[in-house]
Design an enzyme around this catalytic site. Structure first.
Site, PDB file in Angstrom:
ATOM      1  N   HIS A 157       0.817  -1.219   0.000  1.00  0.00           N
ATOM      2  CA  HIS A 157       0.000   0.000   0.000  1.00  0.00           C
ATOM      3  C   HIS A 157       0.849   1.267   0.000  1.00  0.00           C
ATOM      4  O   HIS A 157       0.298   2.374   0.010  1.00  0.00           O
ATOM      5  CB  HIS A 157      -0.924   0.022   1.216  1.00  0.00           C
ATOM      6  CG  HIS A 157      -1.961  -1.053   1.212  1.00  0.00           C
ATOM      7  ND1 HIS A 157      -2.819  -1.266   0.154  1.00  0.00           N
ATOM      8  CD2 HIS A 157      -2.282  -1.993   2.146  1.00  0.00           C
ATOM      9  CE1 HIS A 157      -3.615  -2.291   0.433  1.00  0.00           C
ATOM     10  NE2 HIS A 157      -3.307  -2.749   1.617  1.00  0.00           N
ATOM     11  N   ASP A 192      -3.019 -10.487  -2.420  1.00  0.00           N
ATOM     12  CA  ASP A 192      -3.576 -10.017  -1.158  1.00  0.00           C
ATOM     13  C   ASP A 192      -5.052  -9.671  -1.340  1.00  0.00           C
ATOM     14  O   ASP A 192      -5.477  -9.297  -2.432  1.00  0.00           O
ATOM     15  CB  ASP A 192      -2.795  -8.776  -0.721  1.00  0.00           C
ATOM     16  CG  ASP A 192      -3.051  -8.339   0.702  1.00  0.00           C
ATOM     17  OD1 ASP A 192      -2.235  -8.670   1.571  1.00  0.00           O
ATOM     18  OD2 ASP A 192      -4.073  -7.665   0.936  1.00  0.00           O
ATOM     19  N   HIS A 194      -6.514  -7.111  -0.315  1.00  0.00           N
ATOM     20  CA  HIS A 194      -6.593  -5.692  -0.615  1.00  0.00           C
ATOM     21  C   HIS A 194      -5.782  -5.369  -1.872  1.00  0.00           C
ATOM     22  O   HIS A 194      -4.711  -5.936  -2.081  1.00  0.00           O
ATOM     23  CB  HIS A 194      -6.039  -4.859   0.544  1.00  0.00           C
ATOM     24  CG  HIS A 194      -6.710  -5.107   1.853  1.00  0.00           C
ATOM     25  ND1 HIS A 194      -6.200  -5.951   2.811  1.00  0.00           N
ATOM     26  CD2 HIS A 194      -7.868  -4.618   2.350  1.00  0.00           C
ATOM     27  CE1 HIS A 194      -7.013  -5.965   3.863  1.00  0.00           C
ATOM     28  NE2 HIS A 194      -8.031  -5.168   3.616  1.00  0.00           N
ATOM     29  N   ASP A 281      -4.624 -12.821   3.385  1.00  0.00           N
ATOM     30  CA  ASP A 281      -5.853 -12.335   4.012  1.00  0.00           C
ATOM     31  C   ASP A 281      -7.102 -12.533   3.159  1.00  0.00           C
ATOM     32  O   ASP A 281      -8.197 -12.113   3.551  1.00  0.00           O
ATOM     33  CB  ASP A 281      -5.715 -10.868   4.439  1.00  0.00           C
ATOM     34  CG  ASP A 281      -4.990 -10.011   3.422  1.00  0.00           C
ATOM     35  OD1 ASP A 281      -4.676 -10.504   2.324  1.00  0.00           O
ATOM     36  OD2 ASP A 281      -4.730  -8.835   3.731  1.00  0.00           O
TER      37      ASP A 281
END
Length: 338
Positions: A157, A192, A194, A281
């Site tokens: 990120h 991931d 996200h 995740d």
């Protein structure tokens, strides 16, 4: 399988985390590293400590202005009267082309996207050794088998000069740039839950690195503003970015379908090396509850990536504390058959 890890990554231990307006304990805890290390070792990973390659490979991705901020902001912040023990932004510029501030509060707002990337006295050291772990793993990549980098804090990120989402240095991007400097053609595949918005942003206007991300639909999920299917890159990078958002709650079959699509695009790019931003995740028991991939599904994800036949570097991203975290990493790495 060769792996790299440095214990100094566990010193970063933030206490503050704001979610939906509530302050709760940060899910990005040092205990993640122990759980991940155990899962990797159960898959046969043999860990070594990374050497110190210096700040140069990190500065090849991140601006010197931002790196100076990370190194100095905690001391400047805590020197303010009545300041909190951790650096937490409370004001942000309307546009990042606005004036560059000199005060610690303004600097925090400029360089920290949200309240999940708080900075402690140990953040710089832990992020630095997380990046060194990725650099060492990039140097070890070969056709003989995959290499695993246990990077914590994670990185995907983080933009060139903006922390966010528990991330301070973009480990996958640093590894990719390290490989590019050696003349390798590199694709990054982010699995991931996200979207890897920082990685996308770093390479968005470049055509020499392909970025592909499979993730929960950001329409109602972090990072919200990036990760939509229409984002294809710009300038020289137009067509070198592929986002494959999945409906919230999508299962293993949906994820594998997106993975097959991703691997076809990667094959069309013809990379010499594949960097996996290896988040765990997307699992059905992960606290973030974005997707519903099973543990067995991670084995199949690893197997399909392995079958693509590229020299592969796996850089650890998300995957938060649950009873399944260790065995999910064991499953993913076990899918490579090494």
């Amino acid at each position: 399988m060769q792996g790299f890890y440095d214990e100094r990554q566990t010193a970063h231990d933030p206490k503050f985390y704001l979610r939906a307006g509530r302050q709760i304990p940060s899910p990005e805890q040092p205990a993640r590293a122990a759980a991940l290390k155990a899962g990797a070792e159960a898959a046969g990973v043999r860990f070594a400590s990374p050497p110190d390659a210096g700040i140069g490979p990190i500065a090849a991705v991140h601006t010197s202005e931002y790196l100076h901020f990370l190194q100095t902001i905690h001391a400047r912040w805590t020197a303010m009267p009545n300041a909190s023990a951790e650096v937490i932004p409370n004001i942000h510029p309307a546009r990042r082309t606005d004036s560059y501030p000199s005060a610690p509060v303004g600097l925090a707002g400029y360089h920290q996207a949200d309240t999940s990337c708080v900075i402690t006295a140990q953040t710089w050291s832990s992020a630095y050794w997380s990046a060194q772990t990725a650099i060492a793993a990039a140097d070890a990549v070969s056709a003989e088998g995959p290499v695993y980098a246990l990077c914590r804090p994670p990185g995907h990120h983080c933009f060139t000069d903006l922390a966010g989402g528990f991330c301070y240095l973009n480990n996958a991007a640093i590894a990719a740039e390290r490989l590019r400097a050696k003349g390798k053609r590199v694709a990054i595949l982010d699995i991931d839950v996200h979207h890897g918005n920082g990685t996308q942003g770093i390479f968005y206007a470049r055509g020499d690195v392909l970025t592909v991300s499979i993730h929960a639909d950001p329409e109602g999920f972090y990072p919200f503003f990036w990760g939509h299917a229409q984002e294809r890159g710009e300038g020289a990078g137009l067509g070198a970015n592929l986002n494959l958002p999945l409906v919230m709650g999508s299962d293993t079959a949906a994820f594998l379908g997106a993975l097959d699509h991703a691997l076809k695009r990667i094959a069309a790019f013809g990379p010499d090396v594949l960097v996996i931003a290896a988040g765990l995740d997307a699992h059905e028991e992960d606290p973030f509850q974005g997707l519903k991939v099973t543990t067995e599904g991670f084995t199949e994800i690893g197997a399909r990536i392995a079958q693509a036949g590229y020299p592969t570097l796996l850089v650890q991203e998300g995957g938060y504390l649950s009873d399944a975290l260790s065995r999910n990493l064991t499953a993913l790495l076990g899918g490579f058959g090494t």
